[in-house]
Design a protein around this motif. Structure first.
Motif, PDB file in Angstrom:
ATOM      1  N   ALA A 216      18.879 -25.474 -40.875  1.00 47.59           N
ATOM      2  CA  ALA A 216      19.974 -25.402 -41.829  1.00 47.59           C
ATOM      3  C   ALA A 216      20.899 -24.251 -41.455  1.00 47.59           C
ATOM      4  N   VAL A 217      22.136 -24.345 -41.884  1.00 46.97           N
ATOM      5  CA  VAL A 217      23.090 -23.267 -41.631  1.00 46.97           C
ATOM      6  C   VAL A 217      22.587 -21.990 -42.311  1.00 46.97           C
ATOM      7  N   PRO A 218      22.473 -20.883 -41.568  1.00 49.23           N
ATOM      8  CA  PRO A 218      21.933 -19.642 -42.158  1.00 49.23           C
ATOM      9  C   PRO A 218      22.861 -19.096 -43.233  1.00 49.23           C
ATOM     10  N   SER A 219      22.268 -18.314 -44.139  1.00 55.64           N
ATOM     11  CA  SER A 219      23.043 -17.693 -45.217  1.00 55.64           C
ATOM     12  C   SER A 219      23.811 -16.479 -44.684  1.00 55.64           C
ATOM     13  N   ILE A 220      24.674 -15.940 -45.522  1.00 56.57           N
ATOM     14  CA  ILE A 220      25.427 -14.742 -45.143  1.00 56.57           C
ATOM     15  C   ILE A 220      24.474 -13.592 -44.845  1.00 56.57           C
ATOM     16  N   ASP A 221      23.449 -13.433 -45.692  1.00 58.39           N
ATOM     17  CA  ASP A 221      22.477 -12.356 -45.470  1.00 58.39           C
ATOM     18  C   ASP A 221      21.745 -12.529 -44.147  1.00 58.39           C
ATOM     19  N   GLU A 222      21.423 -13.767 -43.794  1.00 58.07           N
ATOM     20  CA  GLU A 222      20.710 -14.022 -42.543  1.00 58.07           C
ATOM     21  C   GLU A 222      21.594 -13.797 -41.320  1.00 58.07           C
TER      22      GLU A 222
ATOM     23  N   ASP B  17      34.528 -26.782 -51.025  1.00 64.62           N
ATOM     24  CA  ASP B  17      35.995 -26.658 -50.992  1.00 64.62           C
ATOM     25  C   ASP B  17      36.595 -27.115 -49.673  1.00 64.62           C
ATOM     26  N   GLY B  18      35.773 -27.711 -48.806  1.00 65.30           N
ATOM     27  CA  GLY B  18      36.278 -28.311 -47.573  1.00 65.30           C
ATOM     28  C   GLY B  18      36.291 -27.396 -46.366  1.00 65.30           C
ATOM     29  N   ARG B  19      35.845 -26.128 -46.476  1.00 70.43           N
ATOM     30  CA  ARG B  19      35.827 -25.216 -45.331  1.00 70.43           C
ATOM     31  C   ARG B  19      34.571 -25.445 -44.508  1.00 70.43           C
ATOM     32  N   HIS B  20      34.670 -25.160 -43.182  1.00 69.56           N
ATOM     33  CA  HIS B  20      33.483 -25.230 -42.346  1.00 69.56           C
ATOM     34  C   HIS B  20      32.485 -24.181 -42.836  1.00 69.56           C
ATOM     35  N   LEU B  21      31.295 -24.611 -43.183  1.00 68.78           N
ATOM     36  CA  LEU B  21      30.324 -23.756 -43.845  1.00 68.78           C
ATOM     37  C   LEU B  21      29.897 -22.583 -42.965  1.00 68.78           C
ATOM     38  N   PHE B  22      29.545 -22.876 -41.701  1.00 64.35           N
ATOM     39  CA  PHE B  22      29.055 -21.805 -40.830  1.00 64.35           C
ATOM     40  C   PHE B  22      30.157 -20.781 -40.549  1.00 64.35           C
ATOM     41  N   GLY B  23      31.366 -21.242 -40.246  1.00 66.09           N
ATOM     42  CA  GLY B  23      32.471 -20.327 -39.978  1.00 66.09           C
ATOM     43  C   GLY B  23      32.783 -19.431 -41.166  1.00 66.09           C
ATOM     44  N   ALA B  24      32.721 -19.995 -42.365  1.00 66.59           N
ATOM     45  CA  ALA B  24      33.004 -19.211 -43.567  1.00 66.59           C
ATOM     46  C   ALA B  24      31.949 -18.132 -43.774  1.00 66.59           C
ATOM     47  N   ARG B  25      30.693 -18.474 -43.484  1.00 65.70           N
ATOM     48  CA  ARG B  25      29.630 -17.493 -43.675  1.00 65.70           C
ATOM     49  C   ARG B  25      29.685 -16.392 -42.625  1.00 65.70           C
ATOM     50  N   VAL B  26      30.070 -16.742 -41.387  1.00 70.11           N
ATOM     51  CA  VAL B  26      30.242 -15.719 -40.350  1.00 70.11           C
ATOM     52  C   VAL B  26      31.359 -14.759 -40.749  1.00 70.11           C
ATOM     53  N   ARG B  27      32.471 -15.295 -41.257  1.00 69.53           N
ATOM     54  CA  ARG B  27      33.579 -14.433 -41.695  1.00 69.53           C
ATOM     55  C   ARG B  27      33.150 -13.508 -42.829  1.00 69.53           C
ATOM     56  N   ALA B  28      32.383 -14.042 -43.776  1.00 72.92           N
ATOM     57  CA  ALA B  28      31.931 -13.230 -44.896  1.00 72.92           C
ATOM     58  C   ALA B  28      31.007 -12.099 -44.424  1.00 72.92           C
ATOM     59  N   ALA B  29      30.095 -12.416 -43.495  1.00 70.21           N
ATOM     60  CA  ALA B  29      29.193 -11.398 -42.960  1.00 70.21           C
ATOM     61  C   ALA B  29      29.982 -10.341 -42.187  1.00 70.21           C
ATOM     62  N   ARG B  30      30.971 -10.801 -41.435  1.00 67.84           N
ATOM     63  CA  ARG B  30      31.796  -9.880 -40.642  1.00 67.84           C
ATOM     64  C   ARG B  30      32.573  -8.928 -41.548  1.00 67.84           C
ATOM     65  N   GLU B  31      33.141  -9.465 -42.630  1.00 66.82           N
ATOM     66  CA  GLU B  31      33.889  -8.618 -43.548  1.00 66.82           C
ATOM     67  C   GLU B  31      32.982  -7.617 -44.258  1.00 66.82           C
ATOM     68  N   ARG B  32      31.762  -8.031 -44.532  1.00 67.56           N
ATOM     69  CA  ARG B  32      30.805  -7.124 -45.155  1.00 67.56           C
ATOM     70  C   ARG B  32      30.544  -5.934 -44.242  1.00 67.56           C
ATOM     71  N   LEU B  33      30.384  -6.201 -42.956  1.00 72.01           N
ATOM     72  CA  LEU B  33      30.133  -5.130 -41.996  1.00 72.01           C
ATOM     73  C   LEU B  33      31.362  -4.242 -41.828  1.00 72.01           C
ATOM     74  N   ARG B  34      32.526  -4.847 -41.800  1.00 70.69           N
ATOM     75  CA  ARG B  34      33.749  -4.047 -41.676  1.00 70.69           C
ATOM     76  C   ARG B  34      33.952  -3.177 -42.914  1.00 70.69           C
ATOM     77  N   GLU B  35      33.624  -3.730 -44.082  1.00 72.01           N
ATOM     78  CA  GLU B  35      33.756  -2.987 -45.329  1.00 72.01           C
ATOM     79  C   GLU B  35      32.904  -1.720 -45.315  1.00 72.01           C
ATOM     80  N   ARG B  36      31.752  -1.795 -44.677  1.00 70.72           N
ATOM     81  CA  ARG B  36      30.861  -0.640 -44.592  1.00 70.72           C
ATOM     82  C   ARG B  36      31.262   0.337 -43.503  1.00 70.72           C
ATOM     83  N   GLY B  37      32.197  -0.051 -42.669  1.00 67.96           N
ATOM     84  CA  GLY B  37      32.588   0.826 -41.565  1.00 67.96           C
ATOM     85  C   GLY B  37      31.711   0.671 -40.351  1.00 67.96           C
ATOM     86  N   TRP B  38      30.947  -0.394 -40.277  1.00 69.39           N
ATOM     87  CA  TRP B  38      30.038  -0.616 -39.155  1.00 69.39           C
ATOM     88  C   TRP B  38      30.653  -1.509 -38.086  1.00 69.39           C
ATOM     89  N   LEU B  39      31.792  -2.099 -38.389  1.00 65.87           N
ATOM     90  CA  LEU B  39      32.477  -3.004 -37.483  1.00 65.87           C
ATOM     91  C   LEU B  39      33.960  -2.716 -37.617  1.00 65.87           C
TER      92      LEU B  39
END
Length: 364
Positions: free
Chosen positions: A2-8, A49-71
């Motif tokens: 299955a497509v991994p979650s944002i946390d994964e 909502d019609g978005r590609h599920l995996f791409g959306a979760r990668v973006r969310a994980a990426r933004e989480r890391l950027r928000e923390r200053g790690w990316l």
């Protein structure tokens, strides 16, 4: 699978950048798809909502890391891990990367100062302990990714009068401290060529010395403040020779106490002659910028005709030139325009004058 979650996705995404290389959004997406062994069907899956599920979760994980200053996001939507991100990876067994962990209301775990910063603060004494004072000192000393700012700019940024910043700067203890992490950082910085400040910060983070981005000019200022004279001389040369490769503002890469790059150039030329030049601060002889030590007749040098100065000299407008109490001295002015057009002639004349005033201390 299955497509991994944002946390994964979050930790593997950071690990894919652990080598310090820049990667595009597309490259990260492909690497993670391979890492999770996703099929074409998995990648085609869409959310409600019609978005590609995996791409959306990668973006969310990426933004989480950027928000923390790690990316960090570079031009062209390329991504790179930060020094703090390296520290987060080294502490990943202790830090939960999921959004559920709390640090205030935002769920962002906090990474404290690294060994380098802790030793610098301790060595500088009580003046560097309050958070607001440390912030001001960091701006004045380049202990950040941007480099050194003038007293005038630091005053605007902190809302503190220049006189207060001068007093804070002077109150710091200097020299003598036993600082193994600082000395290791100085040695490592001197012995490598750096493409830019973030590359240096990445490698220092790998060594467990610095967990935030640190500019080479800031490390140079640490050497000056803590009395590591040999390291300071080496680092001035490192900063001067690498600044052309750096995308940041040259003014902020100018080591203290120099006020312009022409002074640095003359200083390094004098060192190459075997002299021991000193950068003059505050009160000095007739506004000279440099003094050549070890001559029978002291030599003071004004570096004239520069188009830009850092701005700190305006803070000393009330200072009056002091003549030497006894004995003679010589003052020369070197014009930058002459240095640029007739460098060899000016350099030969300067060397001849130094030999006249007292033999060079080396055969350089």
């Amino acid at each position: 699978m299955a497509v991994p979650s944002i946390d994964e996705i979050t930790l593997p995404l950071l690990e894919e950048l652990a080598d310090g290389q820049e990667r595009s959004t597309r490259e990260l997406w492909e690497r993670l798809a391979l890492r999770f062994s996703l099929t074409a069907g998995d990648l085609a899956g869409r959310s409600a909502d019609g978005r590609h599920l995996f791409g959306a979760r990668v973006r969310a994980a990426r933004e989480r890391l950027r928000e923390r200053g790690w990316l960090e996001c570079l031009p062209g939507f390329r991504w790179r891990i930060t020094a703090a991100g390296i520290q987060a990876l080294s502490a990943s067994s202790r830090l939960e990367l999921s959004h559920g962990q709390s640090d205030g209301a935002r769920g962002l775990p906090h990474i404290g100062p690294g060994p380098f910063e802790m030793e610098v603060r301790a060595a500088l004494g009580p003046a560097a302990q309050a958070a607001s004072d440390w912030l001001a000192l960091s701006l004045l000393s380049g202990w950040n990714i941007e480099g050194i700012v003038s007293f005038d700019e630091a005053s605007r940024l902190t809302g503190r009068p220049i006189s207060e910043l001068l007093a804070l700067d002077s109150a710091c203890e200097r020299g003598g401290a036993q600082t193994p992490a600082v000395d290791r950082t100085l040695e490592f910085t001197c012995s490598h060529a750096w493409r830019d400040a973030r590359e240096l910060a990445f490698h220092l983070a790998q060594l467990g010395l610095v967990w935030t981005s640190m500019n080479p000019v800031g490390i140079c200022e640490v050497a000056r403040r803590l009395g590591r004279e040999a390291y300071w001389h080496d680092l001035v040369r490192v900063v001067a020779t690498s600044r052309g490769k750096n995308a940041y503002n040259d003014a902020r890469l100018l080591p203290r106490p120099f006020e312009n790059w022409f002074e640095v150039e003359v200083f390094l030329f004098l060192e190459d002659l075997g002299c021991h030049p000193t950068v003059l601060e505050q009160r000095n002889v007739h506004g000279a910028d440099l003094m050549v030590d070890g001559l029978e007749t002291p030599l003071f040098i004004k570096c004239g005709g520069v188009a830009w100065r850092r701005g700190d000299r305006s803070l000393r407008e009330d200072d009056r030139p002091e003549a030497l109490g006894t004995g003679a001295y010589r003052i020369v002015r070197i014009m930058e325009s002459e240095w640029r057009v007739h460098a060899l002639r000016v350099q030969v004349a300067l060397r001849s004058l130094i030999e006249e005033l007292g033999p060079l201390r080396s055969a350089g």
